[in-house]
Design an enzyme around this catalytic site. Sequence first.
Site, PDB file in Angstrom:
ATOM      1  N   TYR A 121       0.840  -1.193   0.000  1.00 39.64           N
ATOM      2  CA  TYR A 121       0.000   0.000   0.000  1.00 39.64           C
ATOM      3  C   TYR A 121       0.879   1.247   0.000  1.00 39.64           C
ATOM      4  O   TYR A 121       1.814   1.353   0.791  1.00 39.64           O
ATOM      5  CB  TYR A 121      -0.909   0.026   1.231  1.00 39.64           C
ATOM      6  N   ASN A 205      -3.134   5.878   6.643  1.00 40.65           N
ATOM      7  CA  ASN A 205      -3.789   6.631   7.713  1.00 40.65           C
ATOM      8  C   ASN A 205      -4.344   5.678   8.774  1.00 40.65           C
ATOM      9  O   ASN A 205      -4.138   4.462   8.726  1.00 40.65           O
ATOM     10  CB  ASN A 205      -4.880   7.548   7.142  1.00 40.65           C
ATOM     11  N   GLU A 318      10.346   5.483  16.540  1.00 41.11           N
ATOM     12  CA  GLU A 318      10.437   5.001  15.158  1.00 41.11           C
ATOM     13  C   GLU A 318      11.738   5.462  14.499  1.00 41.11           C
ATOM     14  O   GLU A 318      12.483   4.665  13.953  1.00 41.11           O
ATOM     15  CB  GLU A 318       9.232   5.509  14.368  1.00 41.11           C
ATOM     16  N   HIS A 319      11.976   6.778  14.502  1.00 42.29           N
ATOM     17  CA  HIS A 319      13.213   7.339  13.948  1.00 42.29           C
ATOM     18  C   HIS A 319      14.005   7.952  15.106  1.00 42.29           C
ATOM     19  O   HIS A 319      13.475   8.786  15.840  1.00 42.29           O
ATOM     20  CB  HIS A 319      12.943   8.455  12.936  1.00 42.29           C
ATOM     21  N   ASP A 352      14.216   8.166   4.944  1.00 44.48           N
ATOM     22  CA  ASP A 352      12.868   8.195   4.375  1.00 44.48           C
ATOM     23  C   ASP A 352      12.890   8.128   2.854  1.00 44.48           C
ATOM     24  O   ASP A 352      11.954   7.603   2.241  1.00 44.48           O
ATOM     25  CB  ASP A 352      12.147   9.481   4.793  1.00 44.48           C
ATOM     26  N   HIS A 411      11.031  17.899   4.893  1.00 41.65           N
ATOM     27  CA  HIS A 411      12.054  16.908   4.594  1.00 41.65           C
ATOM     28  C   HIS A 411      13.128  17.524   3.689  1.00 41.65           C
ATOM     29  O   HIS A 411      14.324  17.310   3.893  1.00 41.65           O
ATOM     30  CB  HIS A 411      11.434  15.686   3.899  1.00 41.65           C
TER      31      HIS A 411
END
Length: 438
Positions: A121, A205, A318-319, A352, A411
Site C-alpha cells: 500500500y 492513515n 520510530e526514527h 525516508d 524533509h
Amino acid sequence: MTIRHLKSAAASAGVEAEDQRVTEAVSAMLDDIHQRGESAVREYAEKFDNWSGDFILSDEKRQKLIAQVPQQTRDDIDFAHRQVQRFAKAQRDSLQEFEIETEQGVILGQRILPVHCAGCYIPGGRYAHAASALMSVATAKAAGVPFVVACSPPRGDSINPAVTYALDVAGADVIMEMGGVHAMASMAFGLFTGREADILVGPGNAYVAEAKRLLFGKVGIDVFAGPTESAIIADDSADPMTIAVDLVSQAEHGPNSPVWLFTSSERIGREVLEILPKVADDMPNADVVHAAWEDYGEVILCDSREELVEVSDRYACEHLQVFCEDLDWWKQNLSNYGSLFLGEGSTVTHGDKCSGTNHILPTKRAGRYSGGLNVHKFLKVLTTQQLSEEANRTFSAVGSRISRTEGMEGHARACDWRLRKYFTEQDWDFPVHDQQRY
C-alpha cells in the site's frame, strides 16, 4: 533516574473514543467487502475516492503517467531504488540456506522461500509517497516474491505519476488505482486480481492501519503502525538550529506526529524551545507543524548519557537521531528504535527517501520487540546509518529533490540545511532553501 520535562505533550497520545470509532467503521467495511466482494469495493471507491473507472492500471495508462515524470525526478527515484535494492539484497544474503549433520545420520537444515504474493500500500493523501513505493515493492522483489500487487489512491483521474514510475521501477506486477480500507481488503481477498496477498505492507492513515490490524491472521502484516514518531538525542556538542530543523521536518507528517528531544544539556533544550517555533513559522504548512509540536512534542532533560539511553529505549522511537560525541558508544548502547541515524550528517529524510534502509518502521513502542520492514521481517533487524559531510553533496541533493517531488517541504529543508552548511561556496542547479539561523 533524574529526568525533567522542559516541555511536555499537551495531548494524550491515545484517544480511546476515536480509536473505537475507527475500529467499528473499519470492521463494518471489511465484513461488507468479505460478503459482497467487488461490488462493495466499487461502491466504496465511488464514495471515498469519487472513482468509477477501472481499478487495475493498464499498460497504456501506466506508460502515459510515466511519460509525465520529469527526467530529474526519474533519475532521483532510480538512485533511491538502487540504494533500497542494494540494502535489501544484502539483508536477503545475510540469511542463508544450510544443512548440518547434528549427529551421525541426523541432518537438519533450513530453506528460505518467499511468500507467493505481497500486497503493498502506498499512501496518496497529503503527499505523493514515491519513496514508499520503493520501500515496499523493491524490498518484496529483493526477497524473491514472484507476484506483487500495489495499491495507491487516485487523485482526480489517476494515481500520482511519480508514484507510478517508482512502482514500475521497483517491479510491481499489478498496480491498482485504489486507496483506503477497500484497497487493503481487495489485496487480502484477491479481488480484481485473483491473487490473495500473503502479506500486506506499507504505511497509511488510521483507517488503513486498522484494516491491517484487523486482517492480521488472515494475512501477515509488516508492523502495527501509528503516526510517525521522531526523536533526537543531543549532548552539549549539538547544534540547536539543526535539531530544530530536523524536528520540524518530521512534524510535517501530521498534527498527531510526536517529535521528541532527549538531551543532557539544559542550554540545548532551552535554545531548541526558543528556535523551533520560528523555524515552524517559516514552513508553508506551519499550522500542521505547530499542532504536532504543541500537542505531542516533548523536551526531556537527563543528567547522563546512561539516563538518555534509558529514556530513549523506553520511548522506543520510530526514527532516532543521535547528535552526540562518541557515536560508537551510542550505537552499542541503544537497543530500542526503528532506525538509527548517527551524527549530524544523517537526517531522517535520508532514510525516508534515499539512503537505502527501509522507512516502514515500528511505532507505538513496537521497536522494543520488532525492527522495520525487511526481507526477513520475522527477525528483529535493526538498521543504522552514518553519512559524512561529503556524502551529503549527493544524498542531501537527491533527498531534497525527491522530498519536493512529493510535496514534503520540511524533509527537503533538512537536506537543504546541510547543503548550505557544509558547502557554503557551491551554487546549486535546483532550489535549495536558505534557512535563517536562529
